[in-house]
Design a protein around this motif. Structure first.
Motif, mmCIF file in Angstrom:
data_model
loop_
_atom_site.group_PDB
_atom_site.id
_atom_site.type_symbol
_atom_site.label_atom_id
_atom_site.label_comp_id
_atom_site.label_asym_id
_atom_site.label_seq_id
_atom_site.Cartn_x
_atom_site.Cartn_y
_atom_site.Cartn_z
ATOM 1 N N ALA A 316 58.730 16.921 62.773
ATOM 2 C CA ALA A 316 57.723 16.106 62.089
ATOM 3 C C ALA A 316 56.521 16.930 61.671
ATOM 4 O O ALA A 316 55.975 16.759 60.575
ATOM 5 C CB ALA A 316 57.293 14.954 62.996
ATOM 6 N N VAL A 317 56.113 17.876 62.538
ATOM 7 C CA VAL A 317 54.981 18.746 62.210
ATOM 8 C C VAL A 317 55.338 19.672 61.047
ATOM 9 O O VAL A 317 54.572 19.816 60.086
ATOM 10 C CB VAL A 317 54.547 19.554 63.451
ATOM 11 N N ARG A 318 56.504 20.301 61.130
ATOM 12 C CA ARG A 318 56.924 21.206 60.047
ATOM 13 C C ARG A 318 57.065 20.469 58.720
ATOM 14 O O ARG A 318 56.830 21.048 57.651
ATOM 15 C CB ARG A 318 58.256 21.873 60.404
ATOM 16 N N SER A 319 57.442 19.206 58.785
ATOM 17 C CA SER A 319 57.628 18.405 57.568
ATOM 18 C C SER A 319 56.331 17.782 57.073
ATOM 19 O O SER A 319 56.343 17.015 56.111
ATOM 20 C CB SER A 319 58.659 17.302 57.837
ATOM 21 N N LYS A 320 55.219 18.113 57.757
ATOM 22 C CA LYS A 320 53.873 17.683 57.356
ATOM 23 C C LYS A 320 53.707 16.159 57.371
ATOM 24 O O LYS A 320 53.016 15.578 56.531
ATOM 25 C CB LYS A 320 53.513 18.260 55.976
ATOM 26 N N PHE A 321 54.349 15.511 58.332
ATOM 27 C CA PHE A 321 54.077 14.092 58.546
ATOM 28 C C PHE A 321 52.648 13.891 59.034
ATOM 29 O O PHE A 321 52.052 12.847 58.789
ATOM 30 C CB PHE A 321 55.055 13.510 59.570
ATOM 31 N N PHE A 322 52.110 14.902 59.729
ATOM 32 C CA PHE A 322 50.771 14.793 60.303
ATOM 33 C C PHE A 322 49.808 15.620 59.453
ATOM 34 O O PHE A 322 49.732 16.837 59.580
ATOM 35 C CB PHE A 322 50.782 15.270 61.756
ATOM 36 N N THR A 323 49.068 14.950 58.607
ATOM 37 C CA THR A 323 48.212 15.653 57.644
ATOM 38 C C THR A 323 46.950 16.212 58.292
ATOM 39 O O THR A 323 46.268 17.044 57.690
ATOM 40 C CB THR A 323 47.824 14.699 56.505
ATOM 41 N N ASN A 324 46.632 15.779 59.494
ATOM 42 C CA ASN A 324 45.431 16.257 60.177
ATOM 43 C C ASN A 324 45.690 17.512 60.999
ATOM 44 O O ASN A 324 44.782 18.028 61.645
ATOM 45 C CB ASN A 324 44.893 15.139 61.095
ATOM 46 N N ASN A 325 46.918 18.010 60.983
ATOM 47 C CA ASN A 325 47.265 19.201 61.758
ATOM 48 C C ASN A 325 46.972 20.454 60.945
ATOM 49 O O ASN A 325 47.671 20.765 59.986
ATOM 50 C CB ASN A 325 48.748 19.158 62.146
ATOM 51 N N ARG A 326 45.938 21.167 61.358
ATOM 52 C CA ARG A 326 45.545 22.392 60.643
ATOM 53 C C ARG A 326 45.818 23.642 61.477
ATOM 54 O O ARG A 326 45.376 24.734 61.134
ATOM 55 C CB ARG A 326 44.068 22.319 60.263
ATOM 56 N N THR A 327 46.526 23.471 62.599
ATOM 57 C CA THR A 327 46.786 24.619 63.472
ATOM 58 C C THR A 327 47.953 25.450 62.983
ATOM 59 O O THR A 327 48.068 26.628 63.303
ATOM 60 C CB THR A 327 47.066 24.145 64.907
ATOM 61 N N GLY A 328 48.860 24.839 62.221
ATOM 62 C CA GLY A 328 50.021 25.556 61.708
ATOM 63 C C GLY A 328 51.088 25.774 62.767
ATOM 64 O O GLY A 328 50.825 25.742 63.960
ATOM 65 N N GLY A 329 52.329 25.962 62.316
ATOM 66 C CA GLY A 329 53.423 26.242 63.237
ATOM 67 C C GLY A 329 53.835 25.048 64.061
ATOM 68 O O GLY A 329 53.410 23.913 63.813
ATOM 69 N N SER A 330 54.670 25.319 65.060
ATOM 70 C CA SER A 330 55.176 24.257 65.924
ATOM 71 C C SER A 330 54.168 23.929 67.007
ATOM 72 O O SER A 330 53.242 24.703 67.292
ATOM 73 C CB SER A 330 56.500 24.685 66.563
ATOM 74 N N LEU A 331 54.351 22.794 67.636
ATOM 75 C CA LEU A 331 53.520 22.398 68.765
ATOM 76 C C LEU A 331 53.849 23.265 69.980
ATOM 77 O O LEU A 331 54.950 23.797 70.095
ATOM 78 C CB LEU A 331 53.768 20.922 69.096
ATOM 79 N N GLN A 332 52.904 23.387 70.875
ATOM 80 C CA GLN A 332 53.102 24.175 72.088
ATOM 81 C C GLN A 332 53.614 23.278 73.214
ATOM 82 O O GLN A 332 52.978 22.290 73.563
ATOM 83 C CB GLN A 332 51.783 24.834 72.513
ATOM 84 N N TRP A 333 54.787 23.616 73.740
ATOM 85 C CA TRP A 333 55.384 22.870 74.837
ATOM 86 C C TRP A 333 55.603 23.827 76.005
ATOM 87 O O TRP A 333 55.733 25.023 75.816
ATOM 88 C CB TRP A 333 56.744 22.285 74.421
ATOM 89 N N HIS A 334 55.663 23.260 77.199
ATOM 90 C CA HIS A 334 56.087 24.075 78.329
ATOM 91 C C HIS A 334 57.493 24.571 78.057
ATOM 92 O O HIS A 334 58.335 23.850 77.508
ATOM 93 C CB HIS A 334 56.060 23.260 79.624
ATOM 94 N N LYS A 335 57.760 25.809 78.451
ATOM 95 C CA LYS A 335 59.034 26.444 78.100
ATOM 96 C C LYS A 335 60.231 25.615 78.512
ATOM 97 O O LYS A 335 61.194 25.453 77.760
ATOM 98 C CB LYS A 335 59.111 27.834 78.750
ATOM 99 N N GLU A 336 60.181 25.025 79.734
ATOM 100 C CA GLU A 336 61.325 24.273 80.226
ATOM 101 C C GLU A 336 61.499 22.933 79.513
ATOM 102 O O GLU A 336 62.518 22.278 79.635
ATOM 103 C CB GLU A 336 61.183 24.029 81.734
ATOM 104 N N GLN A 337 60.472 22.523 78.721
ATOM 105 C CA GLN A 337 60.538 21.241 78.029
ATOM 106 C C GLN A 337 60.996 21.388 76.592
ATOM 107 O O GLN A 337 61.312 20.409 75.936
ATOM 108 C CB GLN A 337 59.158 20.553 78.034
ATOM 109 N N ASN A 338 61.016 22.587 76.072
ATOM 110 C CA ASN A 338 61.263 22.783 74.647
ATOM 111 C C ASN A 338 62.750 22.744 74.343
ATOM 112 O O ASN A 338 63.489 23.650 74.691
ATOM 113 C CB ASN A 338 60.647 24.107 74.188
ATOM 114 N N THR A 339 63.197 21.681 73.684
ATOM 115 C CA THR A 339 64.607 21.509 73.355
ATOM 116 C C THR A 339 64.770 21.477 71.847
ATOM 117 O O THR A 339 64.104 20.697 71.177
ATOM 118 C CB THR A 339 65.147 20.192 73.939
ATOM 119 N N LEU A 340 65.602 22.313 71.317
ATOM 120 C CA LEU A 340 65.810 22.396 69.866
ATOM 121 C C LEU A 340 66.677 21.254 69.378
ATOM 122 O O LEU A 340 67.726 20.984 69.927
ATOM 123 C CB LEU A 340 66.464 23.729 69.509
#
Length: 342
Positions: A316-340
């Protein structure tokens, strides 16, 4: 009966009806809930298991079960929601308050779901969106003023996370599924109406999601879907190929200094299967089509969906659903939580 959950304790009482209030205006939503006074002295909106579409009533055979399960999940995930209760309707109630049958299509005695009535803001989100659609002057200013008074903007990201987690296909094209509770210092957004979670209010219908079986979607039997993140965001955030007006309005108020979904995901990751099972066992058997098999399908869907949530939201972030996100890239998740999500 009282339901008690150790996290975000939720008590659901079984009550009786004391008084029915005849509606002064039109009946809200497709389920046409009845406003009642219950035996605890509070007013509730009583929901049946039918919806009125056009000129006929259609049974929403999964809606009540999904609402009760979703309200318990929402409480665990600290969503802002109304209080809920179970209302036991007797034959004598249907005789005394005949409008329950004729106006609200509550046809038989039994246990029904009710949500507590709250005092809401005079201005509604639906009216503002309607004015915006017709480009009525001053609407933008009205919307800004409306959200300036909102005291729990941080809860918007929790609602969005929850709707993706539970495959709520109705929230963001239907302004009536959010209400704004009055408070001395402004308003508070509350999420209501979870019957359309889990890909719609029917157990066997293909009506809502292309031509795909709901049960196959819930059990991951969908080889034709190659990108689950794309599929989920389109199901929840769009309608007829366009981003829902409610989502377009709300997403602007999400702050992206940090991952705004991280706290919700942390709670979801730590939601154990036995706690989910306890929630599902609170659903009356009469509300289910396939009994424990249906409960198991809901359980496994949530457990699997939790694993998929980082990938869905990254999409959703990469597809720019969230127009207020100016940080760029993917969201930061804990490593064990990040599922592709493929």
């Amino acid at each position: 009966m009282n339901i008690s959950l150790s996290k975000g304790v939720l008590y659901i009482k079984t009550l009786n009806i004391e008084t029915y209030f005849k509606p002064k205006d039109g009946l809200p939503g497709v389920s046409h809930p009845a406003r009642i006074l219950a035996s605890d002295g509070k007013q509730y909106f009583l929901k049946g298991n039918y919806g009125y579409f056009g000129d006929k009533w259609i049974k929403l055979d999964a809606a009540l079960a999904q609402e009760l399960f979703a309200y318990q999940l929402a409480e665990y995930l600290s969503l802002p929601v109304t209080n809920v209760a179970l209302i036991e309707i007797e034959e004598s109630d249907l005789d005394i308050y005949s409008d329950l049958r004729f106006r609200h299509h509550i046809m038989t005695a039994g246990i029904y779901l009710a949500t507590e009535a709250v005092e809401t803001a005079n201005q509604t989100l639906g009216l503002l969106l309607e004015e915006s659609k017709w480009d009525i002057p001053q609407t933008k200013k009205k919307i800004n003023n409306f959200f300036k008074k909102l005291q729990n903007k941080d809860d918007i990201s929790k609602i969005i996370y929850f709707d993706l987690l539970t495959a709520n296909v109705d929230r963001y094209s239907n302004a009536g599924n959010l209400i704004f509770k009055k408070a001395n210092d402004g308003t508070y957004i509350l999420a209501i109406d979870f019957g359309y979670c889990f890909f719609g209010p029917y157990w066997t219908s293909n009506e809502y999601i292309l031509n795909l079986s709901k049960i196959k979607l819930l059990t991951a039997e969908y080889p034709q879907i190659t990108n689950w993140g794309k599929f989920m965001t389109e199901c929840c955030f769009t309608k007829n190929g366009r981003i829902g007006a409610v989502f377009s309005l709300l997403e602007k108020y999400i702050k992206f200094e940090d991952n705004p979904f991280a706290s919700s995901h942390y709670l979801a990751v730590n939601l154990e299967s036995n706690k989910l099972t306890d929630m599902l066992m609170k659903i009356p058997d009469d509300w289910l089509i396939q009994g424990n098999h249906q409960r198991t399908i809901y359980l496994n869907f949530i457990l699997n969906q939790v694993k998929q949530m980082p990938g869905i939201l990254d999409f959703a972030v990469r597809s720019k659903f969230f127009t207020n996100n100016r940080t760029g890239g993917s969201l930061q998740w804990h490593k064990e939580q990040n599922t592709l999500v493929q």
